[in-house]
Design a protein around this motif. Structure first.
Motif, PDB file in Angstrom:
ATOM      1  N   LEU A  31      30.680  27.986  20.228  1.00  0.00           N
ATOM      2  CA  LEU A  31      29.277  27.579  20.358  1.00  0.00           C
ATOM      3  C   LEU A  31      28.326  28.587  19.728  1.00  0.00           C
ATOM      4  CD1 LEU A  31      28.758  25.899  23.855  1.00  0.00           C
ATOM      5  CD2 LEU A  31      28.598  24.888  21.593  1.00  0.00           C
ATOM      6  N   THR A  32      28.558  28.933  18.478  1.00  0.00           N
ATOM      7  CA  THR A  32      27.604  29.792  17.781  1.00  0.00           C
ATOM      8  C   THR A  32      26.953  28.921  16.714  1.00  0.00           C
ATOM      9  OG1 THR A  32      29.384  30.470  16.321  1.00  0.00           O
ATOM     10  CG2 THR A  32      28.891  31.934  18.146  1.00  0.00           C
ATOM     11  N   PRO A  33      25.643  29.157  16.436  1.00  0.00           N
ATOM     12  CA  PRO A  33      24.949  28.323  15.447  1.00  0.00           C
ATOM     13  C   PRO A  33      25.717  28.267  14.122  1.00  0.00           C
ATOM     14  CG  PRO A  33      23.414  29.829  16.500  1.00  0.00           C
ATOM     15  CD  PRO A  33      24.776  30.177  17.014  1.00  0.00           C
ATOM     16  N   ASP A  34      26.251  29.416  13.680  1.00  0.00           N
ATOM     17  CA  ASP A  34      26.964  29.454  12.401  1.00  0.00           C
ATOM     18  C   ASP A  34      28.133  28.493  12.391  1.00  0.00           C
ATOM     19  OD1 ASP A  34      25.271  31.235  11.413  1.00  0.00           O
ATOM     20  OD2 ASP A  34      26.601  32.985  11.489  1.00  0.00           O
ATOM     21  N   ASN A  35      28.904  28.518  13.475  1.00  0.00           N
ATOM     22  CA  ASN A  35      30.085  27.657  13.525  1.00  0.00           C
ATOM     23  C   ASN A  35      29.687  26.186  13.572  1.00  0.00           C
ATOM     24  OD1 ASN A  35      32.943  27.146  13.724  1.00  0.00           O
ATOM     25  ND2 ASN A  35      32.543  26.559  15.834  1.00  0.00           N
ATOM     26  N   LEU A  36      28.674  25.873  14.402  1.00  0.00           N
ATOM     27  CA  LEU A  36      28.261  24.476  14.518  1.00  0.00           C
ATOM     28  C   LEU A  36      27.755  23.947  13.178  1.00  0.00           C
ATOM     29  CD1 LEU A  36      26.575  24.408  18.040  1.00  0.00           C
ATOM     30  CD2 LEU A  36      28.920  23.887  17.376  1.00  0.00           C
ATOM     31  N   ILE A  37      26.929  24.763  12.486  1.00  0.00           N
ATOM     32  CA  ILE A  37      26.410  24.334  11.186  1.00  0.00           C
ATOM     33  C   ILE A  37      27.552  24.145  10.193  1.00  0.00           C
ATOM     34  CG2 ILE A  37      25.106  25.152   9.177  1.00  0.00           C
ATOM     35  CD1 ILE A  37      22.986  26.152  11.077  1.00  0.00           C
ATOM     36  N   GLU A  38      28.526  25.057  10.265  1.00  0.00           N
ATOM     37  CA  GLU A  38      29.673  24.976   9.355  1.00  0.00           C
ATOM     38  C   GLU A  38      30.448  23.678   9.583  1.00  0.00           C
ATOM     39  OE1 GLU A  38      30.031  26.811   6.852  1.00  0.00           O
ATOM     40  OE2 GLU A  38      31.901  25.854   6.230  1.00  0.00           O
ATOM     41  N   VAL A  39      30.604  23.304  10.865  1.00  0.00           N
ATOM     42  CA  VAL A  39      31.331  22.061  11.171  1.00  0.00           C
ATOM     43  C   VAL A  39      30.606  20.869  10.558  1.00  0.00           C
ATOM     44  CG1 VAL A  39      32.044  20.486  13.002  1.00  0.00           C
ATOM     45  CG2 VAL A  39      32.358  22.936  13.290  1.00  0.00           C
ATOM     46  N   VAL A  40      29.264  20.853  10.723  1.00  0.00           N
ATOM     47  CA  VAL A  40      28.505  19.723  10.181  1.00  0.00           C
ATOM     48  C   VAL A  40      28.619  19.706   8.661  1.00  0.00           C
ATOM     49  CG1 VAL A  40      26.269  18.591  10.083  1.00  0.00           C
ATOM     50  CG2 VAL A  40      26.941  19.815  12.145  1.00  0.00           C
ATOM     51  N   ARG A  41      28.583  20.906   8.057  1.00  0.00           N
ATOM     52  CA  ARG A  41      28.710  20.975   6.603  1.00  0.00           C
ATOM     53  C   ARG A  41      30.063  20.423   6.138  1.00  0.00           C
ATOM     54  NH1 ARG A  41      27.486  24.784   2.355  1.00  0.00           N
ATOM     55  NH2 ARG A  41      27.093  26.619   3.602  1.00  0.00           N
ATOM     56  N   VAL A 156      18.504  24.789   2.609  1.00  0.00           N
ATOM     57  CA  VAL A 156      17.066  24.566   2.631  1.00  0.00           C
ATOM     58  C   VAL A 156      16.637  24.759   4.078  1.00  0.00           C
ATOM     59  CG1 VAL A 156      15.229  22.858   2.381  1.00  0.00           C
ATOM     60  CG2 VAL A 156      17.072  22.963   0.691  1.00  0.00           C
ATOM     61  N   ALA A 157      15.742  25.704   4.320  1.00  0.00           N
ATOM     62  CA  ALA A 157      15.262  26.011   5.675  1.00  0.00           C
ATOM     63  C   ALA A 157      16.429  26.303   6.611  1.00  0.00           C
ATOM     64  CB  ALA A 157      14.421  24.853   6.221  1.00  0.00           C
ATOM     65  N   GLY A 158      17.413  27.041   6.100  1.00  0.00           N
ATOM     66  CA  GLY A 158      18.526  27.471   6.947  1.00  0.00           C
ATOM     67  C   GLY A 158      19.579  26.408   7.212  1.00  0.00           C
ATOM     68  N   ILE A 159      19.371  25.213   6.679  1.00  0.00           N
ATOM     69  CA  ILE A 159      20.329  24.130   6.890  1.00  0.00           C
ATOM     70  C   ILE A 159      20.960  23.803   5.538  1.00  0.00           C
ATOM     71  CG2 ILE A 159      20.608  21.734   7.685  1.00  0.00           C
ATOM     72  CD1 ILE A 159      19.454  23.082   9.967  1.00  0.00           C
ATOM     73  N   PRO A 160      22.311  23.636   5.484  1.00  0.00           N
ATOM     74  CA  PRO A 160      22.966  23.336   4.206  1.00  0.00           C
ATOM     75  C   PRO A 160      22.397  22.071   3.553  1.00  0.00           C
ATOM     76  CG  PRO A 160      24.597  23.822   5.886  1.00  0.00           C
ATOM     77  CD  PRO A 160      23.277  23.788   6.578  1.00  0.00           C
ATOM     78  N   VAL A 161      22.343  22.093   2.214  1.00  0.00           N
ATOM     79  CA  VAL A 161      21.750  20.987   1.469  1.00  0.00           C
ATOM     80  C   VAL A 161      22.402  19.655   1.828  1.00  0.00           C
ATOM     81  CG1 VAL A 161      21.340  20.057  -0.839  1.00  0.00           C
ATOM     82  CG2 VAL A 161      21.162  22.506  -0.435  1.00  0.00           C
ATOM     83  N   GLN A 162      23.767  19.652   1.910  1.00  0.00           N
ATOM     84  CA  GLN A 162      24.412  18.351   2.119  1.00  0.00           C
ATOM     85  C   GLN A 162      24.142  17.799   3.509  1.00  0.00           C
ATOM     86  OE1 GLN A 162      26.008  21.330   1.662  1.00  0.00           O
ATOM     87  NE2 GLN A 162      28.199  21.012   1.818  1.00  0.00           N
TER      88      GLN A 162
END
Lengths: 313, 322
Positions: A31-41, A156-162
């Motif tokens: 449950l770290t922001p980096d991991n969650l964002i990576e999963v969505v990416r 873009v704004a800390g969120i991956p483009v895709q």
């Protein structure tokens, strides 16, 4: 009807939260922001395909060729760029058009000739992959310029483009499906094609558009995937159809057609992504993860069948 | 043949088996075409084609029943891998020959029973069940073998796939036996007639008192057992068994059945057509190698062939309806 779908999505959200709690207990890194964002990416490319697959399945169809369209359109882009010396700004639109045309080929055989979608796309799954491998002789294309790689690696704004692309497309798909006459005709075809035809829905045209959309979204996913992994390979997208269909069905879209929606698909996509990520952090080998995703699909659909039967009695 | 059949006319055979015969003619033409390449028509090459086609033809028999019953199985390639590994491990453990032959078939039958229960009992569409099972079984077999190959197989194991009886290779003999047995089952037994009825119109079949769900379940069990046998024949020809064995095999089996003229909506077709279809696919794949066509194109040829067959069928039925 609407309440049933909403309840289904609520159940999925609860399941998703429970899963995230379970994964957190497996690994504190989950449950770290980096991991969650990576999963969505990681899920974004298949997510784009799953959005269109939702529409295909709502019309009671299926598209097994999406993974092969990824491979063929990414090689179209790569070879136009490397061999024909076309700028990527032109090669990318070409690839997207190619994807839509490949989907249109499926759509023509399904609507004009009347062959079941399962068989058409099973055949083109082999056919398109063969063309991708044959025309490229199985080579890979690398050294794409930085500007292109940004599509798959930039923020873009800390969120991956895709992730932005996925979010915007998902909103568009949701609106098209729930707020337009076109969306209602997609549902009506899946619920009862003969009735839809009799009530004046242009069945063949709508189905054609749905399959072209599926091809287009696969090509879009292909471009982003190439930018994400910095390489265009003819075997790109192998097995994407499985994950995409799993997400759609897990998300509550009925394979018999006529019901479902993109929200459920997105939640299910995250469920599969989080499950894999959590299990990876817990050092569960990827083949055991494949097993669990397959089991998850069967179990969720089985529970759905049982609860419906119980509800009827 | 009973008296209720169509009275024999000059074209009776063509009317009943026209679709199978046209695939057969296509096969002969194709052999003739590739035959212009030196070496293709040599006895040992033709023999190799028959041996290589054997596992596909055996699996296509089971797939024929599944598709006639109106179902589909896309987990066949993964099930083949599981059965092949079971065969290899059993053989290495020093088990007797009957065990080595029966255990893979039993494994296949159990997988088929699970698929059949989920389809007929829980009533999940076959495409979803077998899609899930595809990754469950493939993941399972790679997990089990840790992705490693199974080598050092005892000579008695290889003897199954490389042996011969009265000059005819064992795999070919087994395949012919299975084709004949399946054909008899489909054409001459109540179960066979029930399979056609269930695939043709499940509701009407249920009204006639046919136990639809039990028939579907049995079809999956028999198909699974045949996959086990196919895996045994397939695995015993090589000196190692890979955990990625049979990847894409489900496509080949379905292609053979569809090219052979079995109606994809269920209810129609024969196992003879599927057997010729399987042979046809093998002839093309060997022929392309002789023609030095890059193997990368092979899936396209296979896909195009399937489309050709189904488009021809669709146009033919449309004309017949008019």
């Amino acid at each position: 009807m609407k309440r049933i779908i909403a309840r289904r999505e609520a159940v999925l959200v609860v399941l998703l939260l429970a899963e995230m709690a379970a994964m957190q207990s497996l690994s504190p890194l989950f449950l770290t922001p980096d991991n969650l964002i990576e999963v969505v990416r990681q899920s974004a490319e298949i997510g784009l395909i799953a959005l269109a697959m939702t529409l295909v399945i709502i019309t009671a169809g299926i598209d097994l060729s999406v993974g092969s369209i990824v491979g063929l359109s990414v090689m179209t882009m790569g070879m136009l760029w490397e061999d024909a010396r076309l700028p990527l700004a032109l090669a990318v639109p070409f690839a997207l058009v190619a994807g839509a045309l490949l989907g249109g080929f499926n759509g023509t055989l399904i609507t004009a000739v009347g062959i079941p979608p399962l068989i058409v796309t099973l055949a083109t799954m082999a056919g398109f992959r063969g063309i991708a491998l044959g025309m490229s002789q199985a080579r890979s294309i690398r050294n794409f310029p930085e500007g292109f790689l940004w599509l798959g690696q930039g923020y873009v704004a800390g969120i991956p483009v895709q992730v932005w692309i996925l979010a915007v497309t998902a909103v568009l798909f949701h609106l098209a499906l729930t707020r337009t006459a076109w969306g209602r005709s997609v549902f009506s075809i899946g619920a009862n094609e003969a009735a839809a035809r009799l009530s004046g829905v242009p069945v063949n045209r709508v189905k054609m558009q749905v399959y072209m959309l599926s091809g287009f979204m696969s090509a879009l996913a292909a471009v982003i995937y190439a930018a994400h992994v910095s390489v265009a390979k003819p075997d790109a997208g192998l097995g994407f159809e499985l994950t995409a269909i799993t997400a759609v069905v897990l998300g509550g879209t009925a394979v018999s057609g006529g019901e479902g929606g993109v929200l459920g698909t997105l939640i299910a996509l995250l469920m599969v992504g989080f499950l894999r990520s959590g299990l990876t952090l817990a050092r569960v080998p990827s083949e055991a993860q494949d097993m669990m995703v397959g089991l998850l699909l069967i179990i969720v659909v089985a529970i759905d069948r049982w609860s419906r039967r119980a509800g009827r009695e | 043949m009973t008296s209720e059949r169509i009275p024999p006319t000059r074209f009776a055979l063509w009317r009943q088996y026209g679709r199978e015969m046209s695939v057969g003619v296509f096969l002969v033409l194709l052999v003739g075409y590739f035959g212009t390449t030196p070496g293709f028509l040599r006895a040992d090459n033709l023999r190799d084609i028959l041996i290589n086609a054997a596992p596909l033809v055996i699996a296509a028999c089971g797939m024929t029943m599944v598709i006639i019953a109106g179902m589909i199985d896309i987990s066949a390639g993964s099930a083949l891998a599981v059965c092949a590994v079971v065969a290899g491990v059993t053989s290495k453990s020093g088990a007797s020959l009957p065990t080595v032959i029966l255990l893979p078939m039993l494994t296949g039958a159990v997988i088929g029973a699970v698929n059949g229960w989920l389809v007929a009992g829980v009533r999940i569409p076959a495409i979803i069940v077998t899609l899930g099972m595809m990754s469950v079984l493939r993941g399972g077999v790679i997990w089990w073998t840790r992705g490693e190959w199974i080598g050092n197989l005892p000579p008695s194991f290889s003897a199954i796939g490389r042996g011969e009886v009265a000059g005819i290779p064992t795999p070919v003999l087994v395949a012919v036996g299975i084709v004949v047995a399946t054909a008899l089952l489909l054409a001459r037994t109540p179960l066979g007639r029930h399979i056609y009825a269930v695939g043709g119109n499940p509701l009407a079949a249920a009204r006639m008192g046919i136990p639809v769900r039990r028939v579907l379940w049995l079809v999956f069990v028999m198909h699974g057992a045949l996959l086990g046998l196919s895996a045994l024949v397939y695995a015993s020809r090589f000196s190692v068994i890979q955990s990625n064995a049979g990847a894409g095999f489900e496509l080949l089996a379905i292609s053979a059945v569809v090219v052979g003229g079995v109606n994809i909506f269920g209810g129609q077709g024969t196992v003879w057509g599927s057997a010729i279809g399987g042979l046809l696919l093998q002839v093309i794949s060997t022929g392309l190698i002789f023609r030095r066509v890059s193997e990368y194109w092979a899936p396209s040829v296979q896909g195009a062939l399937v489309l050709l067959a189904v488009v021809a069928d669709a146009l033919r039925t449309r004309r017949a309806r008019r």
